[in-house]
Design a protein around this motif. Structure first.
Motif, PDB file in Angstrom:
ATOM      1  N   TYR A   4      39.381  -3.991 -37.690  1.00  0.00           N
ATOM      2  CA  TYR A   4      38.963  -4.315 -36.325  1.00  0.00           C
ATOM      3  C   TYR A   4      37.502  -3.915 -36.169  1.00  0.00           C
ATOM      4  CZ  TYR A   4      38.746  -3.889 -31.225  1.00  0.00           C
ATOM      5  OH  TYR A   4      38.390  -3.992 -29.909  1.00  0.00           O
ATOM      6  N   ARG A   5      36.658  -4.838 -35.694  1.00  0.00           N
ATOM      7  CA  ARG A   5      35.225  -4.589 -35.553  1.00  0.00           C
ATOM      8  C   ARG A   5      34.760  -4.593 -34.103  1.00  0.00           C
ATOM      9  NH1 ARG A   5      34.365  -1.816 -39.605  1.00  0.00           N
ATOM     10  NH2 ARG A   5      34.463  -2.852 -41.595  1.00  0.00           N
ATOM     11  N   GLY A   6      35.679  -4.585 -33.152  1.00  0.00           N
ATOM     12  CA  GLY A   6      35.300  -4.492 -31.753  1.00  0.00           C
ATOM     13  C   GLY A   6      35.465  -5.812 -31.017  1.00  0.00           C
ATOM     14  N   GLN A   7      35.040  -5.784 -29.758  1.00  0.00           N
ATOM     15  CA  GLN A   7      35.144  -6.986 -28.928  1.00  0.00           C
ATOM     16  C   GLN A   7      33.899  -7.095 -28.064  1.00  0.00           C
ATOM     17  OE1 GLN A   7      38.905  -6.260 -27.117  1.00  0.00           O
ATOM     18  NE2 GLN A   7      38.111  -4.933 -25.536  1.00  0.00           N
ATOM     19  N   ARG A   8      33.552  -8.346 -27.745  1.00  0.00           N
ATOM     20  CA  ARG A   8      32.376  -8.614 -26.919  1.00  0.00           C
ATOM     21  C   ARG A   8      32.723  -9.684 -25.907  1.00  0.00           C
ATOM     22  NH1 ARG A   8      30.346  -9.630 -32.033  1.00  0.00           N
ATOM     23  NH2 ARG A   8      29.846  -7.693 -33.046  1.00  0.00           N
ATOM     24  N   LYS A   9      32.036  -9.618 -24.777  1.00  0.00           N
ATOM     25  CA  LYS A   9      32.199 -10.665 -23.769  1.00  0.00           C
ATOM     26  C   LYS A   9      31.336 -11.855 -24.137  1.00  0.00           C
ATOM     27  CE  LYS A   9      33.640  -8.495 -19.523  1.00  0.00           C
ATOM     28  NZ  LYS A   9      33.351  -8.279 -18.120  1.00  0.00           N
ATOM     29  N   THR A  10      31.875 -13.042 -23.962  1.00  0.00           N
ATOM     30  CA  THR A  10      31.100 -14.252 -24.199  1.00  0.00           C
ATOM     31  C   THR A  10      30.353 -14.618 -22.929  1.00  0.00           C
ATOM     32  OG1 THR A  10      32.962 -15.657 -23.589  1.00  0.00           O
ATOM     33  CG2 THR A  10      32.769 -15.071 -25.902  1.00  0.00           C
ATOM     34  N   ASP A  11      29.550 -15.666 -22.992  1.00  0.00           N
ATOM     35  CA  ASP A  11      28.763 -16.094 -21.836  1.00  0.00           C
ATOM     36  C   ASP A  11      29.640 -16.551 -20.671  1.00  0.00           C
ATOM     37  OD1 ASP A  11      26.479 -15.537 -23.228  1.00  0.00           O
ATOM     38  OD2 ASP A  11      26.237 -17.588 -23.962  1.00  0.00           O
ATOM     39  N   ASN A  12      30.807 -17.095 -20.985  1.00  0.00           N
ATOM     40  CA  ASN A  12      31.685 -17.594 -19.920  1.00  0.00           C
ATOM     41  C   ASN A  12      32.681 -16.535 -19.431  1.00  0.00           C
ATOM     42  OD1 ASN A  12      33.297 -17.513 -22.129  1.00  0.00           O
ATOM     43  ND2 ASN A  12      33.858 -19.680 -22.119  1.00  0.00           N
ATOM     44  N   GLY A  13      32.512 -15.263 -19.835  1.00  0.00           N
ATOM     45  CA  GLY A  13      33.348 -14.187 -19.316  1.00  0.00           C
ATOM     46  C   GLY A  13      34.604 -13.896 -20.113  1.00  0.00           C
TER      47      GLY A  13
END
Length: 157
Positions: free
Chosen positions: A24-33
């Motif tokens: 698991y390398r984490g999570q990020r928010k995309t431009d559309n939320g």
């Protein structure tokens, strides 16, 4: 493709097509939320993998020390955290889950339909776990005796 990987949204784990667990390398928010969850295979897992030429965009990167393993990401559709219902939907929608669930109509559902509708057991008339269990076993016994009477006797060999 990412669809060949087994992603568990509840435990946040990912298994590659050869059965190896990705990190698991984490999570990020995309431009559309929406939230995108990232995973990466270990270098030594991908280096000797027979599927790396079909799986990785640059398979030669797994052959040297500074390279990286297969990377894959998944989008979690809504802003709430995934729960066990999401996990179960994922399992039932998989090819293996569809195969297992297709047998349910021929194994389990007719029994409940017969006991509930034909024998009119829509509630138990007794109280207490042991008494209810005894009443349920009695209904199941009647159901099995009817099956023997309607479809023939057991063949002893």
């Amino acid at each position: 493709p990412a669809s060949a990987f087994q992603f568990d949204p509840v435990e946040l784990t990912c298994i590659c097509p050869t059965g190896e667990k990705l990190s698991y390398r984490g999570q990020r928010k995309t431009d559309n939320g929406k939230i995108r969850v990232h995973f990466e295979g270990r270098l030594l897992q991908c280096r000797h993998c027979p599927k790396k030429y079909r799986c990785m965009q640059n398979p030669s990167s797994a052959d040297h020390r500074n390279g990286a393993g297969r990377q894959v990401s998944f989008i979690i559709e809504n802003k709430r955290l995934p729960n066990y219902t999401d996990w179960m939907k994922h399992r039932v929608d998989s090819p293996k889950g569809k195969e297992i669930y297709s047998h349910r109509m021929s194994v389990v559902e007719p029994v409940f339909g017969n006991i509930g509708t034909t024998k009119r057991l829509n509630r138990f008339s007794l109280r207490g776990k042991k008494k209810v269990q005894g009443q349920w076993q009695l209904y199941c016994l009647v159901h099995n005796i009817e099956k023997l009477a309607n479809y023939g006797h057991l063949v002893a060999s």
